[in-house]
Design an enzyme around this catalytic site. Structure first.
Site, mmCIF file in Angstrom:
data_model
loop_
_atom_site.group_PDB
_atom_site.id
_atom_site.type_symbol
_atom_site.label_atom_id
_atom_site.label_comp_id
_atom_site.label_asym_id
_atom_site.label_seq_id
_atom_site.Cartn_x
_atom_site.Cartn_y
_atom_site.Cartn_z
ATOM 1 N N LYS A 75 0.864 -1.179 0.000
ATOM 2 C CA LYS A 75 0.000 0.000 0.000
ATOM 3 C C LYS A 75 0.901 1.230 0.000
ATOM 4 O O LYS A 75 1.904 1.268 0.720
ATOM 5 C CB LYS A 75 -0.887 -0.032 1.250
ATOM 6 C CG LYS A 75 -1.931 1.065 1.296
ATOM 7 C CD LYS A 75 -2.831 0.910 2.525
ATOM 8 C CE LYS A 75 -3.952 1.936 2.523
ATOM 9 N NZ LYS A 75 -4.846 1.758 3.707
ATOM 10 N N SER A 150 -9.739 1.570 2.570
ATOM 11 C CA SER A 150 -8.860 2.346 1.722
ATOM 12 C C SER A 150 -7.778 1.533 1.009
ATOM 13 O O SER A 150 -7.192 2.012 0.041
ATOM 14 C CB SER A 150 -8.170 3.431 2.559
ATOM 15 O OG SER A 150 -7.334 2.846 3.525
ATOM 16 N N SER A 174 -10.106 -0.644 6.761
ATOM 17 C CA SER A 174 -9.440 -0.480 5.458
ATOM 18 C C SER A 174 -8.648 -1.681 4.944
ATOM 19 O O SER A 174 -8.205 -1.665 3.796
ATOM 20 C CB SER A 174 -8.514 0.732 5.499
ATOM 21 O OG SER A 174 -9.240 1.915 5.407
#
Lengths: 484, 95
Positions: A75, A150, A174
């Site tokens: 990420k 996310s 997330s």
């Protein structure tokens, strides 16, 4: 190749059935073939292949660790020395970190290869990956729907089999929510299990990094590398880290599974409930018992979170001032004007909204009504879990009230978007470990996630319980069309 | 809680975010809606409940007060928007 578990990939590397360079190139090609998903913000083949060559050298010398030579996607919230780290934001669109996050550092030490940096909601603020400055990510199961957020890019990459595994972060869901939407496994460890050093801060008392993988067994392998005490994170817990893979096969006969009434009430999609109850039935076949429990204050976890997280964010994001790194407005007058223009240009709508809410909640005269009130409610929510765990060993329910929704469907309605995380947020407020694993598909063929919540630092047990379902079922092995 | 124009402008100033006059109405309505939503918290009586700042209950580890980092000014300044002679440049703040 791309359907093999991490342990098998690592084994192929050690036994030299494949080299890290071949494997890395194979995945780089898959990333390029699936560019339409927009799962990655940065891919740097030269960087990745240089790491792969180094891994192959280590393997030749017999200097092998768990994930030596295995490409892992990260990420874009984890700082990577020498590779762009944007956090999904324009304000960091030119930021190359001078240091590695501890998670990255540990994987580098282990010999893993950075496959690239995955797309995400800006500063991890979002549940659909639509707030990214770098554009929305498509769900590999249905390109018209969101992958969740996310950590949407990481989840889409793992689901489409363009990365063997990925990292994510979870502040209110997330990791778990995108894992549910993309039909994969996402584990949020206990708060303090994985170092937050170099993991760009959103809400520091809630943020936790963790693995996004195809199975709980893969998650355990990745967690074994990234977890553990780090002196550089003041909230890192100083205690021995277990081998998360060692207890995966442990018997779950007699396991007491708590089902909170609040996770099965109004707002839960019928077809999601049916799928989740069927998965719970599988646990009964494995010898577990289902017990009704109550988490009375969890219904208010979303309002509580939308005070605490923006408050912490407004403070954390004060550092983006256009002085030391990142974007600076090109045209400005005095210093204050430079700050104001830089931040207005650099932050997107959702981030600006949350900074404003947080600033208000922390401002003179409103602190008690919002921030303090939310912290008191947070204690009640944490206590609900403590009381529930007197009656059960783990808590289960749906990860999300619905399956993946259409791109654009909720982007104009912040509160509808926030309610996506109604089953995941309370877990962050209490700091507990939680995992989402595939439980089947809804009537429209979209993946449904089952959430398993454990007691604080009972992470290995949560992985064990998840793994047992994955040895009895094959839901986690199914890939979306085009990714088989 | 309905916010007014003045409050929204004040929050934006505190947060160092420039907002256009034309967008203030939108901020007023969006932020007011979110505040109405979070005020559901008032359904629960929390009188006498100790606030929880942190899952670990607020007991944070302290490190020894000794220097552990080396000077990395050059590495850190490499990514700065404007710098000169090892210093960060900003608009003049003192006449």
């Amino acid at each position: 190749m791309h359907n093999k578990p991490l342990s098998k990939i690592a084994d192929d590397l050690v036994t030299k059935r494949v080299s890290s360079v071949e494997l890395t190139q194979y995945y780089l090609d898959r990333v390029a073939q699936h560019q339409h998903l927009n799962a990655f913000i940065t891919v740097d083949p030269e960087f990745s292949l240089a790491q792969a060559r180094e891994a192959d050298r280590r393997i030749q010398q017999g200097d092998v660790a768990t994930l030596t030579g295995v490409p892992i996607a990260h990420k874009d919230i984890f700082c990577t020395k020498g590779m762009l780290t944007t956090c999904g934001s324009r304000i960091l669109s030119n930021f190359v970190s001078p240091y590695d996050a501890t998670v990255i550092d540990r994987l580098n030490q282990n010999g893993a290869v950075i496959l690239g940096k995955t797309n995400m909601d800006e500063f991890a603020m979002g549940s659909s990956n639509e707030t990214s400055y770098y554009g929305a990510v498509k769900n590999p199961w249905d390109h018209a729907t969101v992958p969740g957020g996310s950590s949407g890019g990481s989840a889409a990459a793992v689901a489409a089999r363009i990365a063997p595994a990925a990292t994510g972060t979870d502040t209110g869901g997330s990791i778990r929510q995108p894992a549910a939407f993309c039909g994969i496994t996402g584990f949020k460890p206990s708060y303090g299990q994985v170092s937050r050093y170099g993991m760009i801060a959103f809400a520091s008392s809630l943020d936790q990094g963790g693995p996004i993988t195809r199975s709980a067994a893969d998650a355990a392998l990745l967690l074994n590398v990234i977890a553990g005490f780090d002196a550089r994170d003041s909230t890192s817990v100083q205690q021995p880290t277990p081998d998360f893979a060692a207890g995966l096969d442990g018997d779950i006969q007699g396991l007491r599974i708590g089902l909170p009434a609040q996770f099965f009430g109004e707002g839960l999609d019928n077809s999601v409930e049916r799928v989740v109850r069927a998965a719970l039935g599988e646990y009964e076949k494995l010898g577990a018992t289902l017990i009704d429990i109550d988490l009375p204050n969890s219904a208010l976890c979303v309002p509580c979170y939308y005070v605490l997280a923006p408050s912490e964010a407004s403070s954390n994001l004060a550092r983006y001032d256009g002085v030391r790194y990142g974007h600076r407005a090109s045209d400005y007058g005095d210093l204050i004007d430079m700050y104001m223009k830089t931040r207005a240009e650099g932050f997107g709508g959702e981030v600006r909204r949350r900074i404003m809410i947080g600033t208000y909640a922390l401002s003179a005269g409103y602190y008690d009504a919002y921030y303090l009130k939310a912290q008191q409610l947070r204690r009640l929510i944490a206590q609900d879990f403590e009381q529930a765990f007197e009656k059960c060993d783990v808590i289960m329910g749906p990860t999300t009230p619905t399956t993946a929704f259409a791109i654009g469907a909720k982007s104009d309605d912040p509160i509808a978007m926030y309610l996506n995380d109604i089953y995941t947020i309370s877990v962050n407020l209490a700091g507990l470990p939680g995992i989402s694993i595939p439980a089947g598909w809804d009537d429209a063929g979209k993946p449904v996630g089952l959430q398993i919540i454990g007691q604080y630092f009972d992470d290995a047990h949560v992985l064990n319980v998840a793994h047992r379902l994955q040895t009895a079922t094959d839901w986690h092995q199914r890939a979306p069309v085009g990714a088989e | 809680m309905a916010l007014d124009h003045h409050t929204v402008k004040n929050i934006a100033r505190l947060a160092r975010l420039q907002i256009d006059e034309s967008n203030i109405d939108r901020y007023v309505s969006e932020l007011s809606r979110i505040l109405d939503f979070v005020e559901q918290m008032n359904q629960v009586d929390t009188a006498g409940v100790a606030p929880l700042a942190h899952p670990q209950g607020g007991r944070l580890r302290l490190r020894e007060d000794v220097v552990t980092e080396t000077d990395q000014r050059e590495a850190f300044q490499k990514v700065a928007p404007e710098k000169e002679a090892g210093l960060y440049l900003v608009p003049k703040v003192i006449e």
